[in-house]
Design a protein around this motif. Structure first.
Motif, PDB file in Angstrom:
ATOM      1  N   TRP A 101       0.970  -1.142  -0.264  1.00  0.00           N
ATOM      2  CA  TRP A 101       0.006  -0.143  -0.203  1.00  0.00           C
ATOM      3  C   TRP A 101       0.490   1.047   0.296  1.00  0.00           C
ATOM      4  CZ3 TRP A 101      -5.339   0.605  -0.718  1.00  0.00           C
ATOM      5  CH2 TRP A 101      -5.541  -0.685  -1.197  1.00  0.00           C
ATOM      6  N   ARG A 102       2.131   0.775  -0.161  1.00  0.00           N
ATOM      7  CA  ARG A 102       2.905   1.919   0.062  1.00  0.00           C
ATOM      8  C   ARG A 102       2.781   2.949  -2.022  1.00  0.00           C
ATOM      9  NH1 ARG A 102       8.205  -0.558   3.455  1.00  0.00           N
ATOM     10  NH2 ARG A 102       6.798  -0.871   4.805  1.00  0.00           N
ATOM     11  N   GLY A 103       3.357   4.404  -1.505  1.00  0.00           N
ATOM     12  CA  GLY A 103       2.690   5.425  -2.692  1.00  0.00           C
ATOM     13  C   GLY A 103       1.682   5.213  -3.041  1.00  0.00           C
ATOM     14  N   THR A 104       0.717   5.062  -2.569  1.00  0.00           N
ATOM     15  CA  THR A 104      -0.562   5.498  -2.270  1.00  0.00           C
ATOM     16  C   THR A 104      -1.395   6.537  -1.871  1.00  0.00           C
ATOM     17  OG1 THR A 104      -1.428   4.091  -0.966  1.00  0.00           O
ATOM     18  CG2 THR A 104      -0.845   3.534  -2.760  1.00  0.00           C
ATOM     19  N   GLY A 105      -0.583   6.771  -1.105  1.00  0.00           N
ATOM     20  CA  GLY A 105      -1.124   8.237  -0.285  1.00  0.00           C
ATOM     21  C   GLY A 105      -1.769   8.259   1.071  1.00  0.00           C
ATOM     22  N   VAL A 106      -2.031   6.623   1.392  1.00  0.00           N
ATOM     23  CA  VAL A 106      -2.629   6.047   2.772  1.00  0.00           C
ATOM     24  C   VAL A 106      -1.831   6.870   4.039  1.00  0.00           C
ATOM     25  CG1 VAL A 106      -2.626   4.087   4.206  1.00  0.00           C
ATOM     26  CG2 VAL A 106      -3.848   3.618   1.447  1.00  0.00           C
TER      27      VAL A 106
ATOM     28  N   SER B 129       9.020  16.790   2.915  1.00  0.00           N
ATOM     29  CA  SER B 129       8.072  16.979   1.994  1.00  0.00           C
ATOM     30  C   SER B 129       6.701  17.179   2.464  1.00  0.00           C
ATOM     31  CB  SER B 129       7.718  15.535   0.639  1.00  0.00           C
ATOM     32  OG  SER B 129       7.011  14.928   1.626  1.00  0.00           O
ATOM     33  N   TRP B 130       6.400  16.808   3.790  1.00  0.00           N
ATOM     34  CA  TRP B 130       4.693  16.731   5.032  1.00  0.00           C
ATOM     35  C   TRP B 130       5.108  18.134   5.198  1.00  0.00           C
ATOM     36  CZ3 TRP B 130       3.122  11.551   6.819  1.00  0.00           C
ATOM     37  CH2 TRP B 130       3.340  11.058   5.761  1.00  0.00           C
TER      38      TRP B 130
ATOM     39  N   ARG C 216      -0.224   9.432   3.562  1.00  0.00           N
ATOM     40  CA  ARG C 216      -0.166  10.895   4.073  1.00  0.00           C
ATOM     41  C   ARG C 216      -1.787  11.117   4.757  1.00  0.00           C
ATOM     42  NH1 ARG C 216       1.210  16.203   2.827  1.00  0.00           N
ATOM     43  NH2 ARG C 216       0.537  17.199   4.285  1.00  0.00           N
ATOM     44  N   ARG C 217      -3.086  10.576   4.507  1.00  0.00           N
ATOM     45  CA  ARG C 217      -4.011  10.245   4.661  1.00  0.00           C
ATOM     46  C   ARG C 217      -4.378   9.965   6.735  1.00  0.00           C
ATOM     47  NH1 ARG C 217      -4.604   8.782   0.199  1.00  0.00           N
ATOM     48  NH2 ARG C 217      -5.246   5.727   0.351  1.00  0.00           N
TER      49      ARG C 217
ATOM     50  N   ASP D  12      -3.029  12.637   8.665  1.00  0.00           N
ATOM     51  CA  ASP D  12      -3.531  13.309   8.519  1.00  0.00           C
ATOM     52  C   ASP D  12      -4.894  13.905   9.056  1.00  0.00           C
ATOM     53  OD1 ASP D  12      -1.646  15.412   7.227  1.00  0.00           O
ATOM     54  OD2 ASP D  12      -3.493  15.056   5.517  1.00  0.00           O
TER      55      ASP D  12
ATOM     56  N   LEU E  51      10.175  12.002   2.653  1.00  0.00           N
ATOM     57  CA  LEU E  51       9.066  12.427   2.926  1.00  0.00           C
ATOM     58  C   LEU E  51       8.286  13.166   4.692  1.00  0.00           C
ATOM     59  CD1 LEU E  51       5.898  11.013   1.569  1.00  0.00           C
ATOM     60  CD2 LEU E  51       6.119   9.533   3.244  1.00  0.00           C
TER      61      LEU E  51
END
Length: 158
Positions: A91-96, A132-133, A98-99, A102, A129
């Motif tokens: 699931w990496r690289g899918t935005g999970v 970047s956040w 960051r979601r 957040d 990473l």
């Protein structure tokens, strides 16, 4: 959460600090601390990632182990410490990640969030990473004798 952790940290599980039992002990300790909150991400009924953190204040061992000592900007009021975040490799690289991150911060009242990262993980990609956040480096810490030297990072919660 332990099963997800075991898959996330699989290459490191032979190291004492990363053993599932060590994570379980940390999770128990952190879960009893003020302001503890966890977020789990699912794909259907299958957990794919997690994050958790808690509130820390001036004098907390989190800050006491840091070199150099943190600025009063971060210690004059409680902040949220992101203690763990992990996403299954598929699931990496899918935005999970960051979601999850957040979502964990969405309801927090603290003005800042801090985390510690091993700068060597992923050849520096994890550290980059977080940068970047919006996180910035503010020092280093070695939370236990078996842990690596970690980079302490911070950013505004919102």
């Amino acid at each position: 959460m332990l099963d997800v952790y075991a898959e996330v940290r699989a290459p490191l599980l032979h190291l004492a600090n990363y053993a599932v039992s060590s994570f379980g002990e940390r999770l128990d300790r952190h879960g009893a601390e003020p302001g503890f909150q966890a977020v789990l991400a699912y794909a259907g009924e299958h957990p794919v990632g997690y994050a958790y953190g808690n509130r820390i204040e001036d004098g907390d061992r989190y800050w006491q182990r840091m070199d150099p000592a943190p600025s009063e900007t971060y210690t004059e009021q409680p902040v949220v410490a992101l203690k763990e975040i992990g996403v299954r490799p598929s699931w990496r690289g899918t935005g999970v990640a960051r979601r999850i991150h957040d979502r964990l911060l969405a309801g927090r009242d603290e003005p800042y969030v801090t985390l510690m990262v091993n700068p060597a993980v992923g050849d520096g990609k994890v550290h980059a990473l977080y940068q970047s956040w919006g996180y910035k480096d503010i020092g280093h810490s070695q939370p236990s004798p078996t842990s690596p030297r970690l980079t302490v990072m911070v950013r505004p919660t919102r």
